[in-house]
Write a protein that holds these residues in place. Structure first.
Motif, PDB file in Angstrom:
ATOM      1  N   GLU A   1      -9.593  -5.254   5.512  1.00 52.56           N
ATOM      2  CA  GLU A   1      -9.525  -3.881   5.015  1.00 52.56           C
ATOM      3  C   GLU A   1      -8.461  -3.119   5.793  1.00 52.56           C
ATOM      4  O   GLU A   1      -8.062  -3.528   6.880  1.00 52.56           O
ATOM      5  N   PHE A   2      -8.030  -2.015   5.212  1.00 54.00           N
ATOM      6  CA  PHE A   2      -7.092  -1.146   5.901  1.00 54.00           C
ATOM      7  C   PHE A   2      -7.863  -0.247   6.854  1.00 54.00           C
ATOM      8  O   PHE A   2      -8.988   0.149   6.581  1.00 54.00           O
TER       9      PHE A   2
ATOM     10  N   ASP B   1      -9.156  -1.834  -1.353  1.00 52.47           N
ATOM     11  CA  ASP B   1     -10.176  -2.580  -2.096  1.00 52.47           C
ATOM     12  C   ASP B   1      -9.544  -3.397  -3.214  1.00 52.47           C
ATOM     13  O   ASP B   1      -9.884  -4.565  -3.427  1.00 52.47           O
ATOM     14  N   HIS B   2      -8.615  -2.776  -3.918  1.00 51.80           N
ATOM     15  CA  HIS B   2      -7.926  -3.452  -5.019  1.00 51.80           C
ATOM     16  C   HIS B   2      -7.087  -4.628  -4.504  1.00 51.80           C
ATOM     17  O   HIS B   2      -7.140  -5.728  -5.056  1.00 51.80           O
ATOM     18  N   LEU B   3      -6.327  -4.390  -3.444  1.00 51.99           N
ATOM     19  CA  LEU B   3      -5.467  -5.443  -2.907  1.00 51.99           C
ATOM     20  C   LEU B   3      -6.254  -6.583  -2.294  1.00 51.99           C
ATOM     21  O   LEU B   3      -5.853  -7.746  -2.395  1.00 51.99           O
ATOM     22  N   SER B   4      -7.388  -6.271  -1.677  1.00 52.24           N
ATOM     23  CA  SER B   4      -8.173  -7.337  -1.043  1.00 52.24           C
ATOM     24  C   SER B   4      -8.790  -8.265  -2.085  1.00 52.24           C
ATOM     25  O   SER B   4      -9.127  -9.408  -1.785  1.00 52.24           O
ATOM     26  N   SER B   5      -8.918  -7.784  -3.315  1.00 55.80           N
ATOM     27  CA  SER B   5      -9.416  -8.672  -4.375  1.00 55.80           C
ATOM     28  C   SER B   5      -8.297  -9.578  -4.892  1.00 55.80           C
ATOM     29  O   SER B   5      -8.571 -10.587  -5.534  1.00 55.80           O
ATOM     30  N   GLN B   6      -7.044  -9.239  -4.589  1.00 53.22           N
ATOM     31  CA  GLN B   6      -5.899 -10.020  -5.056  1.00 53.22           C
ATOM     32  C   GLN B   6      -5.301 -10.928  -3.991  1.00 53.22           C
ATOM     33  O   GLN B   6      -4.723 -11.956  -4.313  1.00 53.22           O
ATOM     34  N   PHE B   7      -5.379 -10.490  -2.711  1.00 49.21           N
ATOM     35  CA  PHE B   7      -4.690 -11.193  -1.634  1.00 49.21           C
ATOM     36  C   PHE B   7      -5.597 -11.436  -0.445  1.00 49.21           C
ATOM     37  O   PHE B   7      -6.421 -10.588  -0.103  1.00 49.21           O
ATOM     38  N   ASP B   8      -5.397 -12.579   0.183  1.00 44.18           N
ATOM     39  CA  ASP B   8      -6.003 -12.851   1.486  1.00 44.18           C
ATOM     40  C   ASP B   8      -5.014 -12.376   2.542  1.00 44.18           C
ATOM     41  O   ASP B   8      -3.805 -12.261   2.294  1.00 44.18           O
TER      42      ASP B   8
ATOM     43  N   LYS C   1      -7.585   7.470  -1.035  1.00 45.37           N
ATOM     44  CA  LYS C   1      -6.750   6.703  -1.967  1.00 45.37           C
ATOM     45  C   LYS C   1      -6.335   5.381  -1.326  1.00 45.37           C
ATOM     46  O   LYS C   1      -6.327   4.336  -1.971  1.00 45.37           O
ATOM     47  N   LEU C   2      -6.042   5.404  -0.034  1.00 50.54           N
ATOM     48  CA  LEU C   2      -5.680   4.171   0.664  1.00 50.54           C
ATOM     49  C   LEU C   2      -6.841   3.185   0.681  1.00 50.54           C
ATOM     50  O   LEU C   2      -6.651   1.980   0.504  1.00 50.54           O
ATOM     51  N   VAL C   3      -8.053   3.671   0.842  1.00 46.83           N
ATOM     52  CA  VAL C   3      -9.238   2.803   0.789  1.00 46.83           C
ATOM     53  C   VAL C   3      -9.342   2.157  -0.589  1.00 46.83           C
ATOM     54  O   VAL C   3      -9.596   0.951  -0.705  1.00 46.83           O
TER      55      VAL C   3
ATOM     56  N   ALA D   1       0.831  -1.210   0.000  1.00 45.72           N
ATOM     57  CA  ALA D   1       0.000   0.000   0.000  1.00 45.72           C
ATOM     58  C   ALA D   1       0.864   1.258   0.000  1.00 45.72           C
ATOM     59  O   ALA D   1       0.595   2.205  -0.747  1.00 45.72           O
ATOM     60  N   LEU D   2       1.907   1.279   0.817  1.00 46.64           N
ATOM     61  CA  LEU D   2       2.795   2.442   0.863  1.00 46.64           C
ATOM     62  C   LEU D   2       3.484   2.654  -0.480  1.00 46.64           C
ATOM     63  O   LEU D   2       3.621   3.796  -0.938  1.00 46.64           O
ATOM     64  N   ALA D   3       3.894   1.572  -1.121  1.00 49.27           N
ATOM     65  CA  ALA D   3       4.518   1.693  -2.440  1.00 49.27           C
ATOM     66  C   ALA D   3       3.526   2.258  -3.456  1.00 49.27           C
ATOM     67  O   ALA D   3       3.885   3.125  -4.261  1.00 49.27           O
TER      68      ALA D   3
END
Length: 78
Positions: free
Chosen positions: A41-42, A68-75, A62-64, A15-17
């Motif tokens: 979620e963050f 959302d994007h990352l949670s669709s890719q990673f558990d 933007k972090l939200v 997320a930071l990257a």
């Protein structure tokens, strides 16, 4: 199909990257990962100075989006 698992540290680093890729520097913002039903979620927290800084709400929004994007890719490994 199972999604790959990431630790809290890995998810926050990604997320930071991604924030950096958008020119956003989350100075004073702390990011944590919490369970959200079957997903994650963050969650952010910040000191008063960071919350009062111009653009704080935009950085959190933007972090939200990134979460959302990352949670669709990673558990979350927990």
């Amino acid at each position: 199909m199972d999604k790959p698992k990431k630790t809290t540290a890995e998810l926050v680093a990604i997320a930071l990257a991604e924030l950096g890729d958008h020119g956003i520097h989350p100075n004073g913002i702390r990011i944590s990962v919490i369970p959200a039903g079957d997903a994650w979620e963050f969650r952010t927290s910040a000191d008063a100075e960071a919350e009062a800084a111009p653009g704080y709400a935009d950085r959190v929004a933007k972090l939200v989006q990134i979460g959302d994007h990352l949670s669709s890719q990673f558990d979350w490994a927990g």
